[in-house]
Design an enzyme around this catalytic site. Structure first.
Site, PDB file in Angstrom:
ATOM      1  CB  CYS A  66      38.988  36.476  39.854  1.00  0.00           C
ATOM      2  SG  CYS A  66      37.781  35.971  38.627  1.00  0.00           S
ATOM      3  CD  GLU A  73      37.428  35.705  44.081  1.00  0.00           C
ATOM      4  OE1 GLU A  73      37.881  36.457  43.192  1.00  0.00           O
ATOM      5  OE2 GLU A  73      36.238  35.426  44.193  1.00  0.00           O
TER       6      GLU A  73
HETATM    7  N1  THU Z   1      35.354  38.594  39.521  1.00  0.00           N
HETATM    8  C1  THU Z   1      36.188  38.482  40.598  1.00  0.00           C
HETATM    9  O1  THU Z   1      37.204  39.167  40.692  1.00  0.00           O
HETATM   10  N2  THU Z   1      35.869  37.586  41.556  1.00  0.00           N
HETATM   11  C2  THU Z   1      34.727  36.840  41.563  1.00  0.00           C
HETATM   12  O2  THU Z   1      34.504  36.093  42.508  1.00  0.00           O
HETATM   13  C3  THU Z   1      33.792  36.922  40.459  1.00  0.00           C
HETATM   14  C4  THU Z   1      34.178  37.802  39.329  1.00  0.00           C
HETATM   15  C5  THU Z   1      35.675  39.607  38.517  1.00  0.00           C
HETATM   16  C6  THU Z   1      36.043  39.119  37.158  1.00  0.00           C
HETATM   17  C7  THU Z   1      35.694  40.321  36.308  1.00  0.00           C
HETATM   18  O3  THU Z   1      36.765  41.252  36.362  1.00  0.00           O
HETATM   19  C8  THU Z   1      34.498  40.925  36.997  1.00  0.00           C
HETATM   20  O4  THU Z   1      34.528  40.427  38.326  1.00  0.00           O
HETATM   21  C9  THU Z   1      33.167  40.582  36.364  1.00  0.00           C
HETATM   22  O5  THU Z   1      33.037  39.230  36.168  1.00  0.00           O
END
Ligand code: THU
Length: 137
Positions: free
Chosen positions: A54, A56
């Site tokens: 992700c 974050e």
């Molecule tokens: N994702 C993030 O990068 N941050 C979040 O807070 C929620 C989800 C990403 C993970 C994945 O690459 C995509 O969003 C869909 O879940």
């Protein structure tokens, strides 16, 4: 110290680097350190879906790997109608360093909602709990 709006702009900018060919859900993050430094991140997906990371955690890993461990605020930006709050794994990773971290979750148009990490991860598990564990004799 950087304004909320400027931190959110940095998160949106970081989201432009997202590698999200599977979900088509680009996310950007901007993490403000106590000394004013900002680390940005985006989500990086993988053909083996579970291997992705992700936005974050990308920002957090960049910061920690550069010697920063004290954080004040994190902006999470998505160009979507709904606000995006950090997933459970990210909440846990962030809790390790900043249980009171301020979160700014921004959607399309740069409107945002504000949370404290404590609100999103109440009674979080951390090193203090580990320290009170019983030791084998
Ligand atoms: N994702 C993030 O990068 N941050 C979040 O807070 C929620 C989800 C990403 C993970 C994945 O690459 C995509 O969003 C869909 O879940």
């Amino acid at each position: 110290m950087i304004t909320d709006e400027a931190l959110i702009r940095m998160a949106f900018e970081a989201g432009k680097q997202a590698y999200a060919p599977y979900s088509h859900f680009p996310v950007g993050a901007a993490l403000l350190c106590s000394d004013g430094t900002v680390f940005t991140g985006c989500n990086v997906e993988n053909a083996a879906f579970g291997a992705g990371i992700c936005a974050e955690r990308t920002a957090l890993a960049k910061a920690v790997s550069e010697g920063h461990r004290s954080f004040l605020r994190l902006a999470v930006a998505v160009d979507s109608r709904e606000y995006c709050t950090p997933c459970g794994i990210c909440r846990q990773m962030l809790f390790e360093f900043a249980p009171n971290l301020e979160l700014l979750c921004a959607r399309a148009g740069h409107t945002f909602v504000r949370y404290s990490l404590n609100q999103l991860l109440p009674h979080g598990f951390g090193s203090a709990t580990l320290d009170t564990g019983t030791q084998p004799d």
